[in-house]
Design an enzyme around this catalytic site. Structure first.
Site, PDB file in Angstrom:
ATOM      1  N   LYS A   1      -5.685   3.591  19.528  1.00  0.00           N
ATOM      2  CA  LYS A   1      -5.641   4.568  18.422  1.00  0.00           C
ATOM      3  C   LYS A   1      -7.014   5.206  18.223  1.00  0.00           C
ATOM      4  O   LYS A   1      -7.136   6.401  17.940  1.00  0.00           O
ATOM      5  CB  LYS A   1      -5.162   3.883  17.133  1.00  0.00           C
ATOM      6  CG  LYS A   1      -5.184   4.796  15.894  1.00  0.00           C
ATOM      7  CD  LYS A   1      -4.250   5.993  16.069  1.00  0.00           C
ATOM      8  CE  LYS A   1      -3.987   6.848  14.865  1.00  0.00           C
ATOM      9  NZ  LYS A   1      -5.019   7.237  13.976  1.00  0.00           N
TER      10      LYS A   1
ATOM     11  N   HIS B   1      -7.409   7.724  20.820  1.00  0.00           N
ATOM     12  CA  HIS B   1      -6.557   8.851  20.414  1.00  0.00           C
ATOM     13  C   HIS B   1      -7.315   9.736  19.416  1.00  0.00           C
ATOM     14  O   HIS B   1      -7.351  10.959  19.540  1.00  0.00           O
ATOM     15  CB  HIS B   1      -5.260   8.325  19.776  1.00  0.00           C
ATOM     16  CG  HIS B   1      -4.514   9.352  18.964  1.00  0.00           C
ATOM     17  ND1 HIS B   1      -4.905   9.716  17.688  1.00  0.00           N
ATOM     18  CD2 HIS B   1      -3.427  10.104  19.254  1.00  0.00           C
ATOM     19  CE1 HIS B   1      -4.091  10.650  17.238  1.00  0.00           C
ATOM     20  NE2 HIS B   1      -3.183  10.897  18.162  1.00  0.00           N
ATOM     21  N   ASN B   2      -7.913   9.110  18.424  1.00  0.00           N
ATOM     22  CA  ASN B   2      -8.618   9.896  17.405  1.00  0.00           C
ATOM     23  C   ASN B   2      -9.830  10.610  17.996  1.00  0.00           C
ATOM     24  O   ASN B   2     -10.128  11.745  17.625  1.00  0.00           O
ATOM     25  CB  ASN B   2      -9.049   8.994  16.246  1.00  0.00           C
ATOM     26  CG  ASN B   2      -7.919   8.738  15.276  1.00  0.00           C
ATOM     27  OD1 ASN B   2      -6.763   8.714  15.671  1.00  0.00           O
ATOM     28  ND2 ASN B   2      -8.232   8.554  14.018  1.00  0.00           N
TER      29      ASN B   2
ATOM     30  N   ARG C   1      -1.178  -2.544  -5.221  1.00  0.00           N
ATOM     31  CA  ARG C   1      -2.068  -3.264  -6.136  1.00  0.00           C
ATOM     32  C   ARG C   1      -1.947  -2.730  -7.571  1.00  0.00           C
ATOM     33  O   ARG C   1      -1.870  -3.473  -8.530  1.00  0.00           O
ATOM     34  CB  ARG C   1      -3.520  -3.180  -5.640  1.00  0.00           C
ATOM     35  CG  ARG C   1      -4.373  -4.323  -6.156  1.00  0.00           C
ATOM     36  CD  ARG C   1      -5.687  -4.330  -5.466  1.00  0.00           C
ATOM     37  NE  ARG C   1      -6.205  -2.953  -5.445  1.00  0.00           N
ATOM     38  CZ  ARG C   1      -7.482  -2.655  -5.369  1.00  0.00           C
ATOM     39  NH1 ARG C   1      -8.381  -3.600  -5.294  1.00  0.00           N
ATOM     40  NH2 ARG C   1      -7.892  -1.389  -5.344  1.00  0.00           N
TER      41      ARG C   1
ATOM     42  N   SER D   1       0.032   7.135  14.188  1.00  0.00           N
ATOM     43  CA  SER D   1      -0.460   8.516  14.143  1.00  0.00           C
ATOM     44  C   SER D   1       0.654   9.501  13.855  1.00  0.00           C
ATOM     45  O   SER D   1       1.802   9.284  14.220  1.00  0.00           O
ATOM     46  CB  SER D   1      -1.112   8.891  15.476  1.00  0.00           C
ATOM     47  OG  SER D   1      -1.481  10.253  15.438  1.00  0.00           O
ATOM     48  N   GLY D   2       0.260  10.591  13.214  1.00  0.00           N
ATOM     49  CA  GLY D   2       1.217  11.660  12.981  1.00  0.00           C
ATOM     50  C   GLY D   2       1.156  12.191  11.568  1.00  0.00           C
ATOM     51  O   GLY D   2       1.926  13.065  11.198  1.00  0.00           O
TER      52      GLY D   2
ATOM     53  N   GLY E   1       0.828  -1.208   0.000  1.00  0.00           N
ATOM     54  CA  GLY E   1       0.000   0.000   0.000  1.00  0.00           C
ATOM     55  C   GLY E   1       0.853   1.246   0.000  1.00  0.00           C
ATOM     56  O   GLY E   1       1.296   1.703   1.059  1.00  0.00           O
TER      57      GLY E   1
ATOM     58  N   ALA F   1       0.210   4.438  -0.520  1.00  0.00           N
ATOM     59  CA  ALA F   1      -0.415   5.764  -0.384  1.00  0.00           C
ATOM     60  C   ALA F   1       0.509   6.590   0.523  1.00  0.00           C
ATOM     61  O   ALA F   1       1.609   6.123   0.871  1.00  0.00           O
ATOM     62  CB  ALA F   1      -1.809   5.630   0.185  1.00  0.00           C
ATOM     63  N   VAL F   2       0.065   7.772   0.905  1.00  0.00           N
ATOM     64  CA  VAL F   2       0.944   8.699   1.645  1.00  0.00           C
ATOM     65  C   VAL F   2       1.604   8.062   2.868  1.00  0.00           C
ATOM     66  O   VAL F   2       2.832   8.131   3.033  1.00  0.00           O
ATOM     67  CB  VAL F   2       0.115   9.927   2.114  1.00  0.00           C
ATOM     68  CG1 VAL F   2       0.995  10.925   2.839  1.00  0.00           C
ATOM     69  CG2 VAL F   2      -0.532  10.587   0.934  1.00  0.00           C
TER      70      VAL F   2
ATOM     71  N   GLU G   1      -8.549  13.471  19.637  1.00  0.00           N
ATOM     72  CA  GLU G   1      -8.167  14.417  18.562  1.00  0.00           C
ATOM     73  C   GLU G   1      -9.401  15.239  18.140  1.00  0.00           C
ATOM     74  O   GLU G   1      -9.329  16.462  18.003  1.00  0.00           O
ATOM     75  CB  GLU G   1      -7.604  13.612  17.393  1.00  0.00           C
ATOM     76  CG  GLU G   1      -7.315  14.366  16.122  1.00  0.00           C
ATOM     77  CD  GLU G   1      -6.877  13.407  14.987  1.00  0.00           C
ATOM     78  OE1 GLU G   1      -5.924  12.628  15.182  1.00  0.00           O
ATOM     79  OE2 GLU G   1      -7.509  13.434  13.915  1.00  0.00           O
TER      80      GLU G   1
ATOM     81  N   ALA H   1      -8.962   0.964   5.729  1.00  0.00           N
ATOM     82  CA  ALA H   1      -9.553   0.044   6.722  1.00  0.00           C
ATOM     83  C   ALA H   1     -10.847  -0.568   6.189  1.00  0.00           C
ATOM     84  O   ALA H   1     -11.531   0.028   5.366  1.00  0.00           O
ATOM     85  CB  ALA H   1      -9.819   0.811   8.007  1.00  0.00           C
TER      86      ALA H   1
END
Ligand code: 6PG
Length: 487
Positions: A186, A189-190, A36, A131-132, A12, A14-15, A193, A79
């Protein structure tokens, strides 16, 4: 077959995936990547990963063949079902003892399930919060791993090397617990946030509507706040946001549409709080505040129909005082929010059978992640003093600050009500604070009402807990009471 020389595989690009790979490479780990859409692998190798020892694979089979055993494969995809499908496609190329790591924002119940399913196949699963954002992933995220503890020793050196470090060099990454514990932490945490962002938003609106501060003035106020008790990543980036100008020289902040998006982790936290009977009100209000913001068209109509108070500004001579009241309101509300988040973690320990190291969680959040702040150092200290602490608000440091600032917090809210500025998170925090410190709440009346209309019974102050009574309130009811089960 290619030689198996890679330390870890990552699926994967992505960023987050790309930046984690570059971070691992910086720390001397040899990573093999797969995506993919395989052209992305080639582009990555030719561009961002050029000159590194990162390798690419064009199939999962090739990826797995390049990994040293036990294989460590990290999945960084969206996810949900995609994670299950990716694991499914990997299975033919894995052997007993190999480790699958999911680093997306997965729902913790999925991670509970996946840990079990993979264990049945002789594989180890780790579900980890990361996270970050982009910069964190690249230079040091906060990493919250849970799952199968047997996998941790093989993953620990990589994760702790790439994680953010606090001042003394301790990594913001440690084992959280079994099954979905890492993703649960997590998720909380979100949720926090969401709460922090909502509180900052309310402070912004209160100062904007109450004093008419400009973006430049906000930049100065927030820069000042960031030097003290509110020192945090979110206050820091807000300062930068206020200072950022559009091409025409005007502040960008004033041009952004006021409708908030969300991907669901805040909502999961609120749902879980309801499921566990935990009053995590501030995160709940923060999720609802985003929902209300999304009703922009309706709000535009309502703004012309429904009246508020006559908007008086705060007199200029009270400007500094008001800014300080709002700062204190933000700080006090933040304390309540974290106390609520930790209450949820405590209840998850009971419900899920985990043992969570609360000080360790504070340390993992102390650096690298979106909610990182000086304040998390104070939370860590509170749990170092008393690891069994029932509620953060009862720690001397926090109770001392609340007792000192609560009068200002109330004044800020009185102004908000008088100005007609919505402050759902500030308000619910104060309502929680007052509720939590109230020895006798009106639930006696509520219990009487329940017993009146449904014979639901009540306990009495003058009898031991666990004895239930029913009153025939009207003289007409029967003597049979309802069962005493509680949801
Ligand atoms: C992090 C963030 C991240 C989250 C985004 C978007 O810790 O790096 O929490 O995981 O996905 O902030 O969240 P929302 O779209 O729900 O605001």
């Amino acid at each position: 077959m290619a030689e198996a020389t890679c330390d870890i595989g990552l699926i994967g690009l992505a960023v987050m995936g790309q930046n984690l790979v570059l971070n691992m490479n910086d720390h001397g780990f040899k990573v093999c990547v797969f995506n993919r859409t395989t052209s992305k692998v080639d582009e990555f190798l030719a561009d961002e990963a050029k000159g590194t020892q990162i390798e690419g694979a064009h199939s999962l089979e090739e990826l797995c063949s390049k990994l040293k055993t036990p294989r460590r494969v990290m999945i960084m995809v969206k996810a949900g079902d995609v994670v299950d499908k990716t694991i499914e496609s990997l299975l033919p190329y894995l052997e007993k003892g190999d480790i699958v790591i999911d680093g997306g924002n997965s729902l913790f119940t999925d991670s509970n399930r996946r840990t079990k399913e993979l264990a049945e196949k002789g594989l180890h699963y780790i579900g980890t919060g990361v996270s970050g954002g982009e910069e964190g992933a690249r230079f040091g995220p906060s990493i919250m791993p849970g799952g199968d503890p047997a996998a941790w020793p093989a993953v620990k050196p990589i994760f702790q090397a790439i994680a953010a470090k606090v001042e003394d060099g301790t990594p913001c990454c440690d084992w959280v617990g079994e099954g979905g514990a890492g993703h649960y932490v997590k998720m909380v945490h979100n949720g926090i946030e969401y709460g922090d962002m909502q509180l900052i938003g309310e402070a912004y609106q209160l100062l904007k509507d109450g004093l008419g501060l400009t973006a430049d003035e906000f930049e100065a106020v927030f820069a000042e706040w960031n030097k003290g008790e509110l020192d945090s990543y979110l206050i820091e980036i807000s300062t930068t946001i206020f200072g950022k100008k559009d091409d025409d020289g005007q502040p960008i902040i004033d041009k952004i549409l006021d409708t908030a998006g969300q991907k669901g982790t805040g909502k999961w936290t609120a749902i879980d709080a309801l499921d566990n009977g935990m009053p995590v009100t501030l995160i709940g209000e923060s999720v609802f505040a985003r929902c209300l913001s999304a009703l922009k068209d309706e709000r535009v109509v309502a703004s012309k129909v429904l009246h508020g108070p006559k908007q008086e500004k705060i007199p200029a001579e009270h400007k500094a005082e008001f800014i300080e009241e709002v700062r204190r309101a933000l700080y006090c509300s933040k304390m309540v929010s974290y106390a609520q988040g930790y209450m949820l973690l405590r209840s998850a320990e009971k419900v899920q059978g985990w043992t969570l190291n609360m000080g360790g969680v504070a340390l993992m959040w102390r650096g690298g992640c979106i909610i990182r702040s000086a304040f998390l150092g104070d939370i860590k200290k509170a749990f170092d003093k008393d690891e069994k602490l029932t509620n953060l608000l009862l720690d001397d440091f926090f109770s001392g600050a609340l007792n000192k600032y609560q009068a200002s917090w109330r004044k800020a809210l009185i102004h908000a009500i008088e100005l007609g500025v919505p402050t759902p998170a500030f308000s619910t925090a104060l309502a929680f604070y007052d509720g939590y410190r109230t020895e006798r709440l009106p639930a006696n009346l509520l219990q009487a009402q329940r017993d009146f209309f449904g014979a639901h019974t009540y306990e009495r102050l003058d009898k031991p807990r666990g004895e239930f009574f029913h009153t025939n309130w009207t003289g007409r009811g029967g003597r049979v009471s309802s069962t005493t089960y509680n949801a």
